[in-house]
Enzyme design. Structure first.
Site, PDB file in Angstrom:
ATOM      1  N   CYS B  50       0.829  -1.215   0.000  1.00  0.00           N
ATOM      2  CA  CYS B  50       0.000   0.000   0.000  1.00  0.00           C
ATOM      3  C   CYS B  50       0.862   1.264   0.000  1.00  0.00           C
ATOM      4  O   CYS B  50       0.398   2.321  -0.406  1.00  0.00           O
ATOM      5  CB  CYS B  50      -0.974  -0.005   1.168  1.00  0.00           C
ATOM      6  SG  CYS B  50      -0.175  -0.271   2.730  1.00  0.00           S
ATOM      7  N   SER B 111      10.371   3.023   5.519  1.00  0.00           N
ATOM      8  CA  SER B 111       8.931   2.854   5.776  1.00  0.00           C
ATOM      9  C   SER B 111       8.322   4.105   6.382  1.00  0.00           C
ATOM     10  O   SER B 111       9.027   4.912   6.984  1.00  0.00           O
ATOM     11  CB  SER B 111       8.704   1.699   6.753  1.00  0.00           C
ATOM     12  OG  SER B 111       9.141   0.511   6.184  1.00  0.00           O
ATOM     13  N   GLN B 118       6.241  -5.372   9.075  1.00  0.00           N
ATOM     14  CA  GLN B 118       5.533  -6.032   7.974  1.00  0.00           C
ATOM     15  C   GLN B 118       6.315  -6.026   6.671  1.00  0.00           C
ATOM     16  O   GLN B 118       6.194  -6.929   5.862  1.00  0.00           O
ATOM     17  CB  GLN B 118       4.175  -5.361   7.704  1.00  0.00           C
ATOM     18  CG  GLN B 118       3.144  -5.579   8.773  1.00  0.00           C
ATOM     19  CD  GLN B 118       3.188  -4.456   9.800  1.00  0.00           C
ATOM     20  OE1 GLN B 118       4.202  -3.772   9.936  1.00  0.00           O
ATOM     21  NE2 GLN B 118       2.117  -4.287  10.544  1.00  0.00           N
ATOM     22  N   GLY B 192     -18.527   5.452  21.301  1.00  0.00           N
ATOM     23  CA  GLY B 192     -18.164   6.360  20.206  1.00  0.00           C
ATOM     24  C   GLY B 192     -17.599   5.549  19.053  1.00  0.00           C
ATOM     25  O   GLY B 192     -17.430   4.322  19.167  1.00  0.00           O
ATOM     26  N   MET B 196      -9.590   6.294  16.087  1.00  0.00           N
ATOM     27  CA  MET B 196      -8.721   5.666  17.092  1.00  0.00           C
ATOM     28  C   MET B 196      -9.371   4.403  17.649  1.00  0.00           C
ATOM     29  O   MET B 196      -8.695   3.417  17.911  1.00  0.00           O
ATOM     30  CB  MET B 196      -8.501   6.636  18.248  1.00  0.00           C
ATOM     31  CG  MET B 196      -7.624   7.784  17.885  1.00  0.00           C
ATOM     32  SD  MET B 196      -5.932   7.313  18.112  1.00  0.00           S
ATOM     33  CE  MET B 196      -5.190   8.912  18.125  1.00  0.00           C
TER      34      MET B 196
END
Lengths: 292, 424
Positions: B50, B111, B118, B192, B196
């Site tokens: 990605c 990165s 990863q 909520g 996060m």
């Protein structure tokens, strides 16, 4: 004749291993970890060899020959258990807590009498009972040390979590539930073993024939141990009643209970030079020729 | 020997561009087939994540290497995107820079989150797929195998991967997992539906969290999140009940005044019989009054500032390890390039030795035919000739080896070809 190994050999190994364990505070290091395990393993080998030598020289199992050897057996057991845990849980900084206990145990034997306990040679028939008594006590003391250390680790971990501090990379401690469980089981186990140990000691004294040397029930070590045992029984009662999430109180209680026990036992031994100092002048004690 | 990488990453290209140029796993066989048909003599490895799309090329003959434009055209044809839409975002590196770039990528020095683990798995997978589709060859094998080794070396010899750097990972990894041993039997209450919370729930699910209760003022949003996480919706009106039953609470409403004052939570604690509770207050302003953490020993409350401070501390300590990691990368680049250059001189050295050996064999044959009485000393004579050949070959080969440390010694190789008339 077996080649000699001195206490210095394994004490030095444990000191180096402890120094390497302290490097965990600076971060993770596989090399340092492996060296630490290597030194502990080498120390354990030398320690084993030393105890075998002592046993050969005195013609007695190390648990029975003297308080000096009994303490070294306790240290040996602690190291053995530590090595197994360190291999299984290699991320955890267990050595930082366990190795100082080992160092104290080994170093404290310098102040103790090396000479074999004369009355053991005399009590030929009841020697296996004596071995059981000493064995139960040594395992009980090792379990007590485990309970004490897990309680200290619990309090440190709890404090870190409450004060919201990150844990240093290499200095990992087990989770609170795991420490609480270890603490509870170690305490209960030490209580059971020490109770059986004291009971076997009482039996040994009561059943001693008149002509054999025996330990007086009025000896300070017996009386004070009895007092500490009562304290431990109180803590066990409290533990069994309060089964809820009261980890921090349990940790403090076990620190008090087990701390008192260990301080009393080792304090008395260091102060008197031998565990049953009052009976050393046993009239009928017959000591066989000690191999040199 | 030549190496090349054409790539775009999160630094050079917007996500909209990376999305267009990325290679989905199911289209990789097609991509390798297209590359093979366009440039049949080259080796290929495609790394597509990605955050980056990279095409590595290796070729013994530099003249056969595709140009930057040719590869851009390949991207354009394959993805049906006009070249001008991405050409400026597409970067190129060649020679030792390719090796350095790949080593830095694999070691997670390039990165978005420094030291994240990863990327090594992604590089490994890309290399393995290239092998499966016959894209890789001797040069890319050497390059990628060494890159994985470098990543391992950086991970073990530096602290680049130590310490967590995202709020949710610190919360769950550094604190949650030390408060509870397991999460599969814990009730996780999410109040909520902020970003996060989504990240925190992902981490909690990773460590085994199963019972997730979503409690939100907007019912539709709660239902949608509960569906996404495999959780259950709990009515917001009965929040007090859920507060007393939950073991883990993640809150991100940022309500003003704060959602859970001390008095409200005190009642919930009494009902909960003071069992341990892990509260992650990720709302701004805070949802839980800070004094709640002092209610009893088993309340573990963390707000966003506590966690961010630890993340920042970890980021700084990772940053301090970058120089150490770059030194390792430089050492490994020099080592690999030396080996690759040396390997490039191999065929010429072999031809030179073979040619001299032929001459020696012919001369020995002639000598022993003409002077048969030398037969008894044959082995001594042969050894002497052998030593002579080795001594004569030593200076040019040594010069070639020295030159190969800096790069493929094209000039010397050409000189040797011409001086000794070595045939291809």
């Amino acid at each position: 004749m077996m080649p000699h190994t001195s206490i210095y050999c394994f004490l030095a190994c444990y000191v180096v291993a402890f120094g390497l364990e302290l490097t965990r505070f600076r971060g993770k290091s596989t090399v340092s970890r492996l060296f630490s395990l290597g030194f502990t393993g080498a120390g354990l080998l030398a320690h084993t060899w030393y105890l075998l030598n002592r046993s050969y020289e005195t013609s007695l199992p190390p648990l029975l020959s003297s308080t000096h050897d009994w303490m070294l057996v306790a240290a040996w057991l602690v190291v053995l258990i530590y090595l197994v845990l360190a291999v299984l849980q290699n991320e955890m900084a267990i050595g930082v807590f366990v190795l100082p206990v080992v160092l104290v145990l080994v170093a404290s034997t310098y102040g103790l009498n090396h000479a074999p306990n004369n009355e053991i040679y005399a009590m030929q028939a009841r020697r296996s009972w004596g071995l059981l008594h000493a064995g139960l006590l040594v395992f009980g003391v090792v379990a007590a040390a485990g309970g004490l250390l897990s309680a200290i680790m619990y309090l440190l971990q709890h404090r870190r979590l409450k004060t919201r501090h990150a844990q240093p990379g290499g200095f990992q401690m087990p989770s609170l539930p795991r420490l609480a469980q270890a603490n509870r089981w170690a305490f209960l186990l030490s209580f059971v073993l020490l109770t059986l140990g004291y009971a076997s000691g009482l039996m040994l004294t009561i059943a001693a024939p008149d002509e054999e040397a025996s330990v007086s029930l009025m000896e300070p070590v017996v009386l004070i141990s009895g007092g500490v045992w009562t304290l431990m029984a109180g803590v066990v009662g409290w533990l069994l009643v309060h089964r809820g999430p009261v980890g921090r109180q349990v940790a403090w209680l076990t620190i008090v209970g087990l701390g008192c026990l260990l301080l009393t036992l080792f304090g008395l031994q260091l102060a008197t030079g031998n565990i049953h100092s009052g009976s050393r002048s046993a009239a009928h004690a017959v000591q066989p020729e000690v191999r040199r | 020997m030549n190496l090349q990488v054409v790539y775009c990453n999160y630094q050079s290209a917007e996500i909209s561009v990376r999305e267009k140029l990325g290679f989905a796993k199911d289209r990789l066989p097609e991509a390798y087939a297209a590359l093979r048909s366009a440039f049949p003599r080259a080796e290929w490895v495609v790394l597509s994540t990605c955050n980056r799309v990279e095409v590595y090329t290796a070729q013994e003959d530099p003249a056969q290497l595709p140009s930057h434009h040719e590869l851009a055209q390949f991207f354009s044809d394959f993805h049906q995107v006009p070249v001008h839409e991405f050409f400026d975002d597409l970067l190129e590196r060649t020679g030792p820079d390719v090796v350095r770039h790949l080593f830095q990528v694999a070691a997670s020095l390039d990165s978005m989150v420094l030291g994240e683990p990863q990327i090594v798995a992604q590089v490994k997978e890309a290399y393995s797929l290239a092998q499966q589709h016959s894209g890789s060859g001797p040069l890319t094998n050497a390059l990628f195998q060494r890159a994985l080794g470098v990543a391992k070396r950086v991970r073990t010899e530096t602290g680049l991967a130590e310490g967590r750097v995202s709020i949710a990972s610190v919360a769950v990894g550094d604190f949650g997992r030390k408060i509870f041993d397991r999460f599969d039997d814990k009730k996780i209450l999410v109040i909520g539906a902020g970003e996060m919370a989504i990240e925190a729930v992902r981490y909690l699910k990773d460590v085994g969290g199963r019972q997730i209760w979503v409690c939100n003022r907007t019912q539709e949003r709660a239902e949608s999140l509960a569906r996404e996480w495999g959780g259950e919706v709990r009515p917001f009106e009965r929040l007090d009940d859920w507060l007393s039953q939950a073991d883990v609470i993640v809150s991100t409403t940022g309500a003003d005044p704060c959602l859970v004052p001390v008095s409200r939570f005190k009642q919930a604690r009494a009902k909960a019989k003071y069992k341990p509770v892990f509260v992650l207050d990720l709302g701004v302003p805070r949802d839980f009054e800070p004094a709640i953490r002092d209610l009893d020993d088993n309340v573990f409350l963390y707000c966003i500032d506590d966690l961010e401070a630890i993340c920042e501390q970890n980021r700084r300590s990772r940053q301090r390890e970058v120089d150490k990691a770059l030194t390792i990368v430089d050492q490994e680049v020099d080592k690999l390039m030396g080996e690759l250059y040396h390997r490039a001189t191999g065929p010429i050295v072999k031809r030179l030795r073979d040619q001299w050996r032929d001459v020696v064999d012919q001369e020995k044959k002639r000598l022993f035919q003409r002077l048969p009485h030398l037969e008894k000393d044959r082995s001594e004579i042969e050894r002497s000739i052998e030593q002579m050949v080795n001594k004569l070959l030593h200076p040019p080969l040594e010069a070639l080896r020295d030159e190969a440390r800096e790069g493929t010694p094209h000039g010397l190789l050409d000189a040797l070809r011409r001086l000794f008339r070595l045939q291809e």
